[in-house]
Design a protein around this motif. Sequence first.
Motif, PDB file in Angstrom:
ATOM      1  N   ALA A  18       0.825  -1.198   0.000  1.00 17.22           N
ATOM      2  CA  ALA A  18       0.000   0.000   0.000  1.00 17.22           C
ATOM      3  C   ALA A  18       0.863   1.253   0.000  1.00 17.22           C
ATOM      4  CB  ALA A  18      -0.916  -0.004   1.222  1.00 17.22           C
ATOM      5  N   LEU A  19       0.341   2.320  -0.584  1.00 20.04           N
ATOM      6  CA  LEU A  19       1.034   3.596  -0.572  1.00 20.04           C
ATOM      7  C   LEU A  19       0.839   4.271   0.775  1.00 20.04           C
ATOM      8  CD1 LEU A  19       0.232   5.136  -4.079  1.00 20.04           C
ATOM      9  CD2 LEU A  19       2.437   4.289  -3.275  1.00 20.04           C
ATOM     10  N   MET A  20       1.909   4.759   1.347  1.00 13.08           N
ATOM     11  CA  MET A  20       1.838   5.537   2.585  1.00 13.08           C
ATOM     12  C   MET A  20       2.145   6.982   2.249  1.00 13.08           C
ATOM     13  SD  MET A  20       4.005   5.268   6.147  1.00 13.08           S
ATOM     14  CE  MET A  20       3.368   3.657   6.558  1.00 13.08           C
ATOM     15  N   GLU A  21       1.200   7.857   2.517  1.00 11.91           N
ATOM     16  CA  GLU A  21       1.400   9.263   2.202  1.00 11.91           C
ATOM     17  C   GLU A  21       2.221   9.952   3.282  1.00 11.91           C
ATOM     18  OE1 GLU A  21      -1.080  13.320   1.013  1.00 11.91           O
ATOM     19  OE2 GLU A  21      -2.128  11.643   1.974  1.00 11.91           O
ATOM     20  N   VAL A  22       3.297  10.592   2.850  1.00 13.74           N
ATOM     21  CA  VAL A  22       4.112  11.421   3.730  1.00 13.74           C
ATOM     22  C   VAL A  22       3.977  12.852   3.227  1.00 13.74           C
ATOM     23  CG1 VAL A  22       6.415  11.903   4.617  1.00 13.74           C
ATOM     24  CG2 VAL A  22       5.697   9.542   4.231  1.00 13.74           C
ATOM     25  N   ALA A  23       3.284  13.678   3.980  1.00 12.29           N
ATOM     26  CA  ALA A  23       2.979  15.048   3.560  1.00 12.29           C
ATOM     27  C   ALA A  23       4.045  16.011   4.060  1.00 12.29           C
ATOM     28  CB  ALA A  23       1.616  15.466   4.107  1.00 12.29           C
ATOM     29  N   VAL A  24       4.570  16.831   3.172  1.00 16.01           N
ATOM     30  CA  VAL A  24       5.475  17.917   3.553  1.00 16.01           C
ATOM     31  C   VAL A  24       4.651  19.198   3.584  1.00 16.01           C
ATOM     32  CG1 VAL A  24       7.503  19.267   2.935  1.00 16.01           C
ATOM     33  CG2 VAL A  24       7.502  16.783   2.582  1.00 16.01           C
ATOM     34  N   ALA A  51      13.284  -4.221  -5.723  1.00 19.92           N
ATOM     35  CA  ALA A  51      14.345  -5.116  -6.187  1.00 19.92           C
ATOM     36  C   ALA A  51      14.559  -6.270  -5.217  1.00 19.92           C
ATOM     37  CB  ALA A  51      15.646  -4.333  -6.372  1.00 19.92           C
ATOM     38  N   GLY A  52      14.401  -6.002  -3.941  1.00 13.27           N
ATOM     39  CA  GLY A  52      14.548  -7.052  -2.940  1.00 13.27           C
ATOM     40  C   GLY A  52      13.264  -7.814  -2.670  1.00 13.27           C
ATOM     41  N   LYS A  53      12.212  -7.508  -3.438  1.00  6.68           N
ATOM     42  CA  LYS A  53      10.901  -8.152  -3.293  1.00  6.68           C
ATOM     43  C   LYS A  53      10.411  -8.073  -1.844  1.00  6.68           C
ATOM     44  CE  LYS A  53      11.629 -11.316  -7.183  1.00  6.68           C
ATOM     45  NZ  LYS A  53      11.651 -12.717  -7.650  1.00  6.68           N
ATOM     46  N   ARG A  54      10.652  -6.900  -1.241  1.00  2.00           N
ATOM     47  CA  ARG A  54      10.228  -6.690   0.133  1.00  2.00           C
ATOM     48  C   ARG A  54       8.780  -6.221   0.159  1.00  2.00           C
ATOM     49  NH1 ARG A  54      14.392  -6.143   3.806  1.00  2.00           N
ATOM     50  NH2 ARG A  54      13.028  -4.936   5.160  1.00  2.00           N
ATOM     51  N   GLN A  55       7.992  -6.825   1.016  1.00  3.19           N
ATOM     52  CA  GLN A  55       6.617  -6.400   1.183  1.00  3.19           C
ATOM     53  C   GLN A  55       6.552  -5.230   2.162  1.00  3.19           C
ATOM     54  OE1 GLN A  55       4.183  -9.757   2.245  1.00  3.19           O
ATOM     55  NE2 GLN A  55       4.233 -10.599   0.177  1.00  3.19           N
ATOM     56  N   GLY A  56       5.412  -4.580   2.193  1.00  2.62           N
ATOM     57  CA  GLY A  56       5.248  -3.442   3.093  1.00  2.62           C
ATOM     58  C   GLY A  56       4.850  -2.207   2.317  1.00  2.62           C
ATOM     59  N   ALA A  57       4.673  -1.127   3.045  1.00  5.67           N
ATOM     60  CA  ALA A  57       4.200   0.111   2.439  1.00  5.67           C
ATOM     61  C   ALA A  57       5.272   0.750   1.567  1.00  5.67           C
ATOM     62  CB  ALA A  57       3.760   1.086   3.523  1.00  5.67           C
ATOM     63  N   ARG A  58       4.833   1.541   0.609  1.00  4.20           N
ATOM     64  CA  ARG A  58       5.709   2.351  -0.224  1.00  4.20           C
ATOM     65  C   ARG A  58       5.379   3.820   0.038  1.00  4.20           C
ATOM     66  NH1 ARG A  58       7.482  -2.110  -0.473  1.00  4.20           N
ATOM     67  NH2 ARG A  58       7.953  -3.338  -2.335  1.00  4.20           N
ATOM     68  N   MET A  59       6.411   4.637   0.213  1.00  3.58           N
ATOM     69  CA  MET A  59       6.210   6.041   0.551  1.00  3.58           C
ATOM     70  C   MET A  59       5.930   6.871  -0.702  1.00  3.58           C
ATOM     71  SD  MET A  59       8.934   8.792   2.208  1.00  3.58           S
ATOM     72  CE  MET A  59       9.267   7.851   3.693  1.00  3.58           C
ATOM     73  N   PHE A  80      -5.438   9.682  -2.706  1.00  2.04           N
ATOM     74  CA  PHE A  80      -5.730   9.547  -1.286  1.00  2.04           C
ATOM     75  C   PHE A  80      -7.089  10.121  -0.882  1.00  2.04           C
ATOM     76  CE2 PHE A  80      -1.071   9.700  -1.644  1.00  2.04           C
ATOM     77  CZ  PHE A  80      -0.758   8.489  -1.049  1.00  2.04           C
ATOM     78  N   GLY A  81      -7.766  10.803  -1.797  1.00  2.00           N
ATOM     79  CA  GLY A  81      -9.071  11.345  -1.461  1.00  2.00           C
ATOM     80  C   GLY A  81      -9.002  12.315  -0.308  1.00  2.00           C
ATOM     81  N   GLU A  82      -9.876  12.122   0.674  1.00  2.00           N
ATOM     82  CA  GLU A  82      -9.930  13.024   1.816  1.00  2.00           C
ATOM     83  C   GLU A  82      -9.237  12.451   3.055  1.00  2.00           C
ATOM     84  OE1 GLU A  82     -14.038  13.918   2.416  1.00  2.00           O
ATOM     85  OE2 GLU A  82     -14.064  15.444   0.839  1.00  2.00           O
ATOM     86  N   ALA A  83      -8.506  11.350   2.877  1.00  2.00           N
ATOM     87  CA  ALA A  83      -7.829  10.735   4.013  1.00  2.00           C
ATOM     88  C   ALA A  83      -6.676  11.593   4.498  1.00  2.00           C
ATOM     89  CB  ALA A  83      -7.313   9.350   3.624  1.00  2.00           C
ATOM     90  N   LEU A  84      -6.419  11.546   5.796  1.00  2.00           N
ATOM     91  CA  LEU A  84      -5.271  12.246   6.360  1.00  2.00           C
ATOM     92  C   LEU A  84      -3.984  11.526   5.988  1.00  2.00           C
ATOM     93  CD1 LEU A  84      -6.489  13.063   9.974  1.00  2.00           C
ATOM     94  CD2 LEU A  84      -6.026  14.703   8.160  1.00  2.00           C
ATOM     95  N   PRO A  85      -2.868  12.254   5.862  1.00  2.00           N
ATOM     96  CA  PRO A  85      -1.580  11.593   5.613  1.00  2.00           C
ATOM     97  C   PRO A  85      -1.177  10.733   6.803  1.00  2.00           C
ATOM     98  CG  PRO A  85      -1.473  13.962   5.157  1.00  2.00           C
ATOM     99  CD  PRO A  85      -2.760  13.720   5.877  1.00  2.00           C
ATOM    100  N   ALA A  86      -0.468   9.648   6.516  1.00  2.87           N
ATOM    101  CA  ALA A  86       0.052   8.818   7.602  1.00  2.87           C
ATOM    102  C   ALA A  86       1.120   9.580   8.383  1.00  2.87           C
ATOM    103  CB  ALA A  86       0.628   7.515   7.040  1.00  2.87           C
ATOM    104  N   LEU A  87       1.941  10.343   7.673  1.00  5.23           N
ATOM    105  CA  LEU A  87       3.004  11.141   8.281  1.00  5.23           C
ATOM    106  C   LEU A  87       2.926  12.570   7.755  1.00  5.23           C
ATOM    107  CD1 LEU A  87       5.791   8.518   7.826  1.00  5.23           C
ATOM    108  CD2 LEU A  87       5.577   9.759   9.955  1.00  5.23           C
TER     109      LEU A  87
END
Length: 355
Positions: A18-24, A51-59, A80-87
Amino acid sequence: MDAPFTPLSPVPRSASSALMEVAVLEYPGSLRAAAPVLSELAQRCNRTAAAGKRQGARMLVTRWTLSPRGVQRVAGAELFGEALPALIVVPGNEPSWPLPPPDERLLAWLRDSHEGGSVLAGCDEGGLVLAGSGVLAGRTVSLPDLARCPSLATVVPSWNLGERSLVDDGDLLTASGPDAWKYLSLRLLARVYGQTVMAATIQQLQLTIPRAVQDDLERFSPNFAHGDRGILKAQRWLHTIAARGVSLQDICNSAGLEPRTLQRRFLKATGLRPIEYCQRLRIAKAQLLLQAGGEIDEVSWAVGYSDQSAFRRLFLRIVGLTPSRYRRQLATQRRQRTGLPATDAAAAEPMRSAA
């Protein structure tokens, strides 16, 4: 009249990639290179993780700014619609710009976002913006001189000023001093991608990281971007008291959940059982106290362990060193640093070139 702000929910991490939104958050005078640098680092880490086939969020880094309608994304609403950023990251100020008094709408947005589940990070003057919003009360932080924010001149500090240049207190991160943006960015990478990907980025960019900062980058990194409000409430309470002297029932009470429900949801949200989470939180606090020169018996008691042998065994299992050996290692590092320059200005250039 501006429309009232409605608290929203952060994007849940349901999918393995999943995409993790990091808002500046950009404000008048904020560092112009902040978002481009962090975005380039995120793209680099995304490639490394793929490349390492690592699972988890992408920033995914987005830019937010204050408009007549309130604080809004410059772009990315379609993802992301109206969702708040994760960070949410509040960068420092351009050296040639005085820090203006923050707009109350911006401060309210930070408070509501934090309450809604967003992790907040402030760098240099950005940390002072967080202070102005009131979210730092009772927390240990790294902040520049309050004189750099005249609007805070009459505010009685409600936070604890730490001695570290980078302080990760779970749902609040602050950094100040030379290379603060570099260190904060790397810590954010560790929070999203894990230590392995962050270390690969340091190696690729040939960054020189002081040993003391490296310890801060590698310290326990809890997940706050899971979207479970009950567990988030429990986590914040645990970080406020450093998980000292708490029982499972205490954690249940803080979350408003029954024991079986709490344990199931806590493990799903954080990847750790409540007791494991508390142990890691206490040992992370113990590392900070030992770095500050604390005696082992005093540190053991301060983090909630009256039995030094139990503290020693747990410290060894989590850190990989006994408390005494860890303390000797810190002393050796201090001696080695005495003959070196206080800062390495050249070390920041690879990070700046990422923009």
